[in-house]
Write a protein that holds these residues in place. Structure first.
Motif, PDB file in Angstrom:
ATOM      1  N   VAL A  92       0.871  -1.089   0.102  1.00 28.20           N
ATOM      2  CA  VAL A  92      -0.032  -0.203   0.112  1.00 28.20           C
ATOM      3  C   VAL A  92       0.951   1.055  -0.069  1.00 28.20           C
ATOM      4  CG1 VAL A  92      -0.210   0.165   2.421  1.00 28.20           C
ATOM      5  CG2 VAL A  92      -2.136   1.225   1.192  1.00 28.20           C
ATOM      6  N   VAL A  93       0.513   2.179  -0.809  1.00 25.12           N
ATOM      7  CA  VAL A  93       1.458   3.414  -1.152  1.00 25.12           C
ATOM      8  C   VAL A  93       0.701   4.728  -0.810  1.00 25.12           C
ATOM      9  CG1 VAL A  93       3.208   4.663  -2.627  1.00 25.12           C
ATOM     10  CG2 VAL A  93       2.821   2.226  -2.810  1.00 25.12           C
ATOM     11  N   ARG A  94       1.098   5.541   0.088  1.00 26.80           N
ATOM     12  CA  ARG A  94       0.672   6.764   0.110  1.00 26.80           C
ATOM     13  C   ARG A  94       1.165   7.682  -0.813  1.00 26.80           C
ATOM     14  NH1 ARG A  94       0.902   8.112   5.576  1.00 26.80           N
ATOM     15  NH2 ARG A  94       2.984   8.883   5.322  1.00 26.80           N
ATOM     16  N   GLN A  95       0.328   8.165  -1.763  1.00 23.73           N
ATOM     17  CA  GLN A  95       0.913   8.839  -3.015  1.00 23.73           C
ATOM     18  C   GLN A  95       1.839  10.222  -2.665  1.00 23.73           C
ATOM     19  OE1 GLN A  95      -1.794  10.173  -5.999  1.00 23.73           O
ATOM     20  NE2 GLN A  95      -0.348   9.410  -7.586  1.00 23.73           N
ATOM     21  N   ARG A  96       1.117  11.013  -1.485  1.00 23.16           N
ATOM     22  CA  ARG A  96       1.984  12.148  -1.398  1.00 23.16           C
ATOM     23  C   ARG A  96       3.391  12.120  -0.951  1.00 23.16           C
ATOM     24  NH1 ARG A  96       3.097  15.164   3.443  1.00 23.16           N
ATOM     25  NH2 ARG A  96       2.452  13.333   4.521  1.00 23.16           N
ATOM     26  N   ASP A  97       3.628  11.016   0.012  1.00 22.84           N
ATOM     27  CA  ASP A  97       5.191  11.133   0.236  1.00 22.84           C
ATOM     28  C   ASP A  97       5.725   9.902  -0.040  1.00 22.84           C
ATOM     29  OD1 ASP A  97       3.855   9.625   1.715  1.00 22.84           O
ATOM     30  OD2 ASP A  97       4.659  10.809   3.847  1.00 22.84           O
ATOM     31  N   ASN A  98       5.020   8.895  -1.066  1.00 24.96           N
ATOM     32  CA  ASN A  98       5.453   7.779  -1.213  1.00 24.96           C
ATOM     33  C   ASN A  98       5.802   6.668  -0.303  1.00 24.96           C
ATOM     34  OD1 ASN A  98       5.766   6.102  -3.834  1.00 24.96           O
ATOM     35  ND2 ASN A  98       8.012   6.264  -3.747  1.00 24.96           N
ATOM     36  N   GLN A  99       5.056   7.068   1.167  1.00 15.91           N
ATOM     37  CA  GLN A  99       5.194   6.030   2.246  1.00 15.91           C
ATOM     38  C   GLN A  99       4.470   4.842   1.841  1.00 15.91           C
ATOM     39  OE1 GLN A  99       6.636   6.368   5.254  1.00 15.91           O
ATOM     40  NE2 GLN A  99       5.991   4.470   5.808  1.00 15.91           N
ATOM     41  N   ARG A 100       5.225   3.823   2.077  1.00 18.18           N
ATOM     42  CA  ARG A 100       4.653   2.283   1.602  1.00 18.18           C
ATOM     43  C   ARG A 100       4.792   1.520   2.800  1.00 18.18           C
ATOM     44  NH1 ARG A 100       6.128   0.972  -3.714  1.00 18.18           N
ATOM     45  NH2 ARG A 100       6.249   2.964  -4.216  1.00 18.18           N
ATOM     46  N   SER A 101       3.770   0.402   2.760  1.00 10.14           N
ATOM     47  CA  SER A 101       3.925  -0.792   3.791  1.00 10.14           C
ATOM     48  C   SER A 101       3.690  -2.043   2.849  1.00 10.14           C
ATOM     49  CB  SER A 101       2.916  -0.742   4.955  1.00 10.14           C
ATOM     50  OG  SER A 101       3.426   0.406   5.884  1.00 10.14           O
TER      51      SER A 101
END
Length: 152
Positions: A92-101
């Motif tokens: 799963v990727v948060r698009q704003r800062d490319n944080q992923r798990s």
């Protein structure tokens, strides 16, 4: 009459204050869920599948399913993948800062008769998140979501 009007105003101010506090706390609390397990945190309790897509392998069809999950109460997102084979992964990727798990360790779900894994959560309060992943069937045929194109 005057007491009734005062009580109505007080009730309205109280309701607005609670709503604003809940909105602010919901966003602040969502950040605290980054990287946490959706089940043990309780966020999975009200989760919905925001999007689901079949993972298809050439010549044999569907070998798994990729889901983007969302918790309205926690305001978090995570990915979950199911497959007939034990070789699978999801991010799963948060698009704003490319944080992923991510996840890549399969567990067996006897209820569905499939392997699965789910990722830790990312804060999705006011952000846009997506899922990517792939899976194999028991013969090793790989199915992926459109060449790892994000599932929005």
């Amino acid at each position: 009459m005057r007491i009734s009007t005062s009580l109505k105003r007080a009730a309205l101010v109280g309701a607005v204050t609670v709503a604003l506090a809940t909105g602010v706390n919901g966003t602040a609390n969502a950040a605290g869920y980054d990287g946490q397990d959706p089940i043990s945190s309780g966020c999975a309790a009200d989760a919905i599948t925001a999007k689901s897509v079949a993972l298809n392998a050439d010549g044999i069809g569907q070998v798994g399913t990729l889901e983007l999950r969302y918790s309205p109460s926690c305001r978090t997102a995570w990915a979950r993948v199911y497959s007939r084979g034990s070789n699978l992964w999801a991010n799963v990727v948060r698009q704003r800062d490319n944080q992923r798990s991510g996840c890549d360790k399969a567990s067996w779900d006897s209820g569905s008769g499939q392997y699965y894994c789910y990722t830790p959560m990312v804060n999705d309060a006011g952000y846009f998140s997506y899922a990517v992943g792939n899976a194999t069937d028991s013969s090793g045929q790989i199915g992926s979501h459109a060449g790892y194109t994000p599932l929005y």
